[in-house]
Scaffold this motif. Structure first.
Motif, PDB file in Angstrom:
ATOM      1  N   ALA A 140       0.844  -1.204   0.000  1.00  0.00           N
ATOM      2  CA  ALA A 140       0.000   0.000   0.000  1.00  0.00           C
ATOM      3  C   ALA A 140       0.877   1.252   0.000  1.00  0.00           C
ATOM      4  CB  ALA A 140      -0.921   0.007   1.224  1.00  0.00           C
ATOM      5  N   PHE A 141       1.994   1.181   0.730  1.00  0.00           N
ATOM      6  CA  PHE A 141       2.902   2.332   0.700  1.00  0.00           C
ATOM      7  C   PHE A 141       3.482   2.520  -0.695  1.00  0.00           C
ATOM      8  CE2 PHE A 141       7.143   4.060   0.463  1.00  0.00           C
ATOM      9  CZ  PHE A 141       6.909   5.329   0.960  1.00  0.00           C
ATOM     10  N   LEU A 142       3.891   1.412  -1.313  1.00  0.00           N
ATOM     11  CA  LEU A 142       4.491   1.502  -2.650  1.00  0.00           C
ATOM     12  C   LEU A 142       3.517   2.128  -3.642  1.00  0.00           C
ATOM     13  CD1 LEU A 142       6.298  -1.966  -2.826  1.00  0.00           C
ATOM     14  CD2 LEU A 142       7.311   0.258  -2.313  1.00  0.00           C
ATOM     15  N   ALA A 143       2.250   1.717  -3.557  1.00  0.00           N
ATOM     16  CA  ALA A 143       1.229   2.266  -4.461  1.00  0.00           C
ATOM     17  C   ALA A 143       1.051   3.759  -4.221  1.00  0.00           C
ATOM     18  CB  ALA A 143      -0.095   1.531  -4.253  1.00  0.00           C
ATOM     19  N   TYR A 144       1.164   4.162  -2.975  1.00  0.00           N
ATOM     20  CA  TYR A 144       1.052   5.578  -2.624  1.00  0.00           C
ATOM     21  C   TYR A 144       2.219   6.383  -3.195  1.00  0.00           C
ATOM     22  CZ  TYR A 144       1.790   9.690   0.381  1.00  0.00           C
ATOM     23  OH  TYR A 144       2.034  10.954   0.840  1.00  0.00           O
ATOM     24  N   ALA A 145       3.439   5.848  -3.018  1.00  0.00           N
ATOM     25  CA  ALA A 145       4.640   6.649  -3.291  1.00  0.00           C
ATOM     26  C   ALA A 145       5.083   6.630  -4.750  1.00  0.00           C
ATOM     27  CB  ALA A 145       5.784   6.171  -2.398  1.00  0.00           C
ATOM     28  N   LEU A 146       4.838   5.510  -5.433  1.00  0.00           N
ATOM     29  CA  LEU A 146       5.399   5.357  -6.783  1.00  0.00           C
ATOM     30  C   LEU A 146       5.032   6.492  -7.748  1.00  0.00           C
ATOM     31  CD1 LEU A 146       7.286   3.407  -8.283  1.00  0.00           C
ATOM     32  CD2 LEU A 146       5.268   2.195  -9.105  1.00  0.00           C
ATOM     33  N   PRO A 147       3.760   6.932  -7.780  1.00  0.00           N
ATOM     34  CA  PRO A 147       3.436   7.999  -8.748  1.00  0.00           C
ATOM     35  C   PRO A 147       4.196   9.300  -8.478  1.00  0.00           C
ATOM     36  CG  PRO A 147       1.431   7.086  -7.743  1.00  0.00           C
ATOM     37  CD  PRO A 147       2.583   6.512  -7.006  1.00  0.00           C
ATOM     38  N   LEU A 148       4.614   9.497  -7.235  1.00  0.00           N
ATOM     39  CA  LEU A 148       5.191  10.793  -6.847  1.00  0.00           C
ATOM     40  C   LEU A 148       6.627  10.980  -7.313  1.00  0.00           C
ATOM     41  CD1 LEU A 148       3.809  10.859  -3.188  1.00  0.00           C
ATOM     42  CD2 LEU A 148       2.643  11.432  -5.342  1.00  0.00           C
ATOM     43  N   ILE A 149       7.276   9.874  -7.693  1.00  0.00           N
ATOM     44  CA  ILE A 149       8.703   9.973  -8.076  1.00  0.00           C
ATOM     45  C   ILE A 149       8.882   9.914  -9.584  1.00  0.00           C
ATOM     46  CG2 ILE A 149       9.423   8.881  -5.907  1.00  0.00           C
ATOM     47  CD1 ILE A 149      10.160   6.390  -7.706  1.00  0.00           C
ATOM     48  N   GLN A 150       7.794   9.984 -10.329  1.00  0.00           N
ATOM     49  CA  GLN A 150       7.883   9.749 -11.778  1.00  0.00           C
ATOM     50  C   GLN A 150       8.383  10.960 -12.561  1.00  0.00           C
ATOM     51  OE1 GLN A 150       7.469   6.613 -13.057  1.00  0.00           O
ATOM     52  NE2 GLN A 150       7.365   6.165 -10.863  1.00  0.00           N
ATOM     53  N   GLY A 151       9.188  10.672 -13.560  1.00  0.00           N
ATOM     54  CA  GLY A 151       9.603  11.685 -14.529  1.00  0.00           C
ATOM     55  C   GLY A 151      10.943  12.304 -14.225  1.00  0.00           C
ATOM     56  N   THR A 152      11.736  12.442 -15.276  1.00  0.00           N
ATOM     57  CA  THR A 152      13.074  13.023 -15.155  1.00  0.00           C
ATOM     58  C   THR A 152      13.016  14.486 -15.576  1.00  0.00           C
ATOM     59  OG1 THR A 152      13.953  10.897 -15.835  1.00  0.00           O
ATOM     60  CG2 THR A 152      15.463  12.758 -15.923  1.00  0.00           C
ATOM     61  N   VAL A 153      13.722  15.328 -14.871  1.00  0.00           N
ATOM     62  CA  VAL A 153      13.804  16.738 -15.242  1.00  0.00           C
ATOM     63  C   VAL A 153      15.202  17.006 -15.807  1.00  0.00           C
ATOM     64  CG1 VAL A 153      13.756  19.118 -14.380  1.00  0.00           C
ATOM     65  CG2 VAL A 153      12.194  17.396 -13.418  1.00  0.00           C
ATOM     66  N   GLU A 154      15.241  17.599 -16.978  1.00  0.00           N
ATOM     67  CA  GLU A 154      16.546  17.922 -17.549  1.00  0.00           C
ATOM     68  C   GLU A 154      17.058  19.209 -16.910  1.00  0.00           C
ATOM     69  OE1 GLU A 154      18.551  18.847 -21.820  1.00  0.00           O
ATOM     70  OE2 GLU A 154      16.650  17.765 -21.850  1.00  0.00           O
ATOM     71  N   ILE A 155      18.213  19.135 -16.295  1.00  0.00           N
ATOM     72  CA  ILE A 155      18.792  20.305 -15.626  1.00  0.00           C
ATOM     73  C   ILE A 155      19.723  21.004 -16.624  1.00  0.00           C
ATOM     74  CG2 ILE A 155      20.117  21.099 -13.625  1.00  0.00           C
ATOM     75  CD1 ILE A 155      17.561  19.621 -12.808  1.00  0.00           C
ATOM     76  N   PRO A 156      19.475  22.283 -16.917  1.00  0.00           N
ATOM     77  CA  PRO A 156      20.335  22.975 -17.884  1.00  0.00           C
ATOM     78  C   PRO A 156      21.789  23.025 -17.391  1.00  0.00           C
ATOM     79  CG  PRO A 156      18.506  24.395 -17.169  1.00  0.00           C
ATOM     80  CD  PRO A 156      18.449  23.164 -16.352  1.00  0.00           C
ATOM     81  N   LEU A 157      22.710  22.881 -18.326  1.00  0.00           N
ATOM     82  CA  LEU A 157      24.123  22.904 -17.961  1.00  0.00           C
ATOM     83  C   LEU A 157      24.736  24.258 -18.311  1.00  0.00           C
ATOM     84  CD1 LEU A 157      25.239  19.376 -19.257  1.00  0.00           C
ATOM     85  CD2 LEU A 157      24.355  20.009 -17.004  1.00  0.00           C
ATOM     86  N   GLY A 158      25.721  24.665 -17.539  1.00  0.00           N
ATOM     87  CA  GLY A 158      26.460  25.890 -17.828  1.00  0.00           C
ATOM     88  C   GLY A 158      27.592  25.617 -18.807  1.00  0.00           C
TER      89      GLY A 158
END
Lengths: 411, 411
Positions: B382-400
């Motif tokens: 039940a915890f896994l089902a709760y938490a899994l959607p919240l960590i989805q997706g990668t954000v591209e961090i701009p580089l200098g």
């Protein structure tokens, strides 16, 4: 190619600590070997030469579909597992005929070992034994170490990614420290017992001159507590939040490691000496002597095992070195380590070479003293020029259905 | 809209510890406010309400070009700086008229505060004081905390990214530990003094059932050393390399924190008690009692300040919450915190709401006991089902230009 040329098999192993790109080296060796018509089977030693002695060998074609093979490039750690096994100095030891008998049974013509100084010792001994018994097995070392301490190579696979991790992580720690206005000191402890390359890479975290980390201490020079405390005091005039990066192996002028200072660690419930790093010691020193907020961060194993900051340059070079080694072995090379030769600094370019492994094994390359500031609390621009090209480029890590990095694992 | 409506200014501050997306919340508030014709200037408090009392205020339009404003979304930490300042309980305290006089001088109509439980206390007090003096200033709280311990919201901005960092980092630590064959125990110490949400997220590191981390201990249950040692022994039957994830705040049945066990830390040169975490204590315990290789890794500040594992879901929701708060304030909301309301688990969907900040401040939401296994050494599906959607997706961090993440900083 001589069409009567006998087809021999290749075996490859990994040894020593893992890195972000040791599997990229493996990918280079395996993919090149699989593409060479004169190489038959491509085997992997599970847990290095130690595992090989127990006959834990896998066949790459059977184990990995080509699709999976690609995943090696983005999987940190050591896919084949590792060992820290030193072959006997005496080439008359009975382990050598045992090993070469096993090589014969598997029709091994090419032996590849990916590792650092200790692993090159294995390459040296096996190639010397092969020569002694007139075996035609070709023994090649592929360099690997986050420590960047192998001699006769400009740098080593694994260093660029670890340096990128250190620089990027320290930049984030600086951001974290800047949040509050209260004076604070953050000690960041970075891997490197004898060579300070990785700690030096923390200088790359600065966006401009005068930025944190304000102090950087490597094991190449003697560390003096009182001079350090004076330096920290001076730093508060520039910034209330002072970040100090130290190698785990910093030591005083008597050669005593700071992490081994008698009272730095205390004893645990069992009366055993506690193991704590020099970061924790310096944190306490700063708190007690300067009466400011102090904390320490040990970057720990993620320096070497994190894929999130893999350097594309490091990855590419590791693959190329793996492939190059196989082609050179086919041409007859043995008793060699693949080396990186820098041909230009700006723009950065490098080529690959071969060096006598006997001159490399058991040596240690430290940061040149001219790349360390006179007072031993920083690195010079020459180091930055050296290191900056090695951390360039982002690698996209494939994600699994759970949205997290999808690493490859055996079985 | 009433065209005679008075144009008022908005001020926003950040408070408490930094997170990966607290600046995304800020971006949401600022970008929405700048786009609203009925809002004039958009000000930032530098170092929260404490800095505001010293009049350290910046004007976003003057300080950040719109291009730079975008960079807030990929900059961890707290762009405006933070504070840990508690307003007096007594609303008759002279600090309140001082604050509201300053608000008046700056024509503030909207006060936004981004933070956790303590920051919501500030929102509560300011909104109650505004009501008391019949001020029309609208006071809104924007949630923020990696600890995920705010009540009356499904989760908090910052948790998803920290959970992604924990899951991904533990997965890499597992890979690192698997390299050698020798039995070993790695203790990973994760932030969370009273609430174990972040430590629970380490369960997401598993690729399949039975994977490491084999044991997970949260502060919601009592920790028993002997039971723990027995569990570890049992784990060796599944895997020679055992990873154990523990919250920093685990405690025994008497409520004593493991990190405060008398002999766990020793004393330093100055006779002061050394500060070491429960991870270090358990490392020593395992080494001494089970006679196996043991090490501990404290994830430390990078859990909260790393952009490298920012969750795209977390980032998006933080921005939306910031924007929503501004629109609701314009409609008249005050004394409220923006909340996340989960409308569906599979597929995950959520909407935004407003909750009475007086019911939220100084409360703490812990992991429900039914989400923790009976013996307290794991979390449930039940915890896994709760938490899994919240960590989805990668954000591209701009580089200098230096090839490293290009974060935004003040001045």
């Amino acid at each position: 190619m001589n069409i009567n040329m006998e087809i021999k098999n290749l075996i490859v192993g990994q040894s020593g600590g893992p890195t972000a790109v040791i599997n990229s080296s493996l990918y280079g060796v395996v993919s090149e070997a699989l593409s060479q018509p004169s190489i038959g089977k491509v085997y992997g030693m599970v847990n290095g030469i130690e595992g090989f002695l127990r006959e834990t060998v896998l066949d790459f074609e059977e184990t990995l579909f080509s699709n999976d093979l690609e995943k090696l490039k983005t999987t940190p750690g050591a896919y084949l597992g590792s060992c820290r096994y030193k072959l006997p100095e005496d080439l008359d030891d009975p382990v050598y005929p045992v090993l070469f008998q096993k090589f014969k049974e598997l029709s091994i013509g090419y032996f590849f070992y990916i590792g650092g100084n200790d692993s090159m010792d294995t390459v040296s001994k096996l190639s010397r034994y092969a020569e002694k018994i007139n075996s035609d097995i070709r023994v090649i070392g592929e360099p690997k170490t986050i420590d960047n301490d192998l001699v006769m190579t400009d740098h080593t696979p694994g260093f660029g990614s670890a340096a990128r991790y250190v620089a990027s992580t320290v930049r984030e720690i600086v951001i974290d420290a800047n949040v509050y206005e209260t004076k604070s000191v953050t000690i960041v402890e970075i891997m490197g017992r004898h060579a300070g390359w990785l700690t030096a890479a923390s200088a790359l975290a600065r966006k401009s001159v005068g930025d944190n980390p304000l102090l950087i201490y490597l094991p190449e020079t003697d560390f003096d507590e009182e001079a350090f405390l004076e330096k920290v005091k001076g730093c508060f005039e520039k910034n209330p939040n002072v970040i100090v990066c130290v190698s785990e192996g910093i030591h005083d002028k008597n050669g005593t490691f700071i992490c081994e200072y008698d009272n730095s660690v205390g004893t645990d419930t069992f009366g055993h000496k506690m193991l704590a790093g020099c970061g924790k010691y310096l944190e306490n020193l700063v708190r007690n002597r300067l009466c400011v907020k102090a904390r320490s961060v040990e970057l720990n194993v993620n320096q070497r095992c994190s894929a999130s900051m893999m350097s594309a340059t490091d990855q590419k070079e590791a693959i190329l070195a793996g492939q190059f080694g196989v082609r050179e072995a086919l041409k007859g090379a043995t008793g060699k380590m693949v080396s990186y030769v820098r041909t230009s600094d700006l723009p950065y370019s490098m080529t690959l070479g071969l060096e006598d492994v006997n001159l490399i094994c058991n040596q240690e390359k430290t940061v040149p003293l001219e790349w360390i500031s006179k007072d031993g609390s920083d690195v010079t621009d020459a180091f930055l020029a050296y290191a900056l090209p090695l951390i360039q480029g982002t690698v996209e890590i494939p994600l699994g259905t759970d949205g997290l990095p999808d690493f490859l694992s055996r079985k």
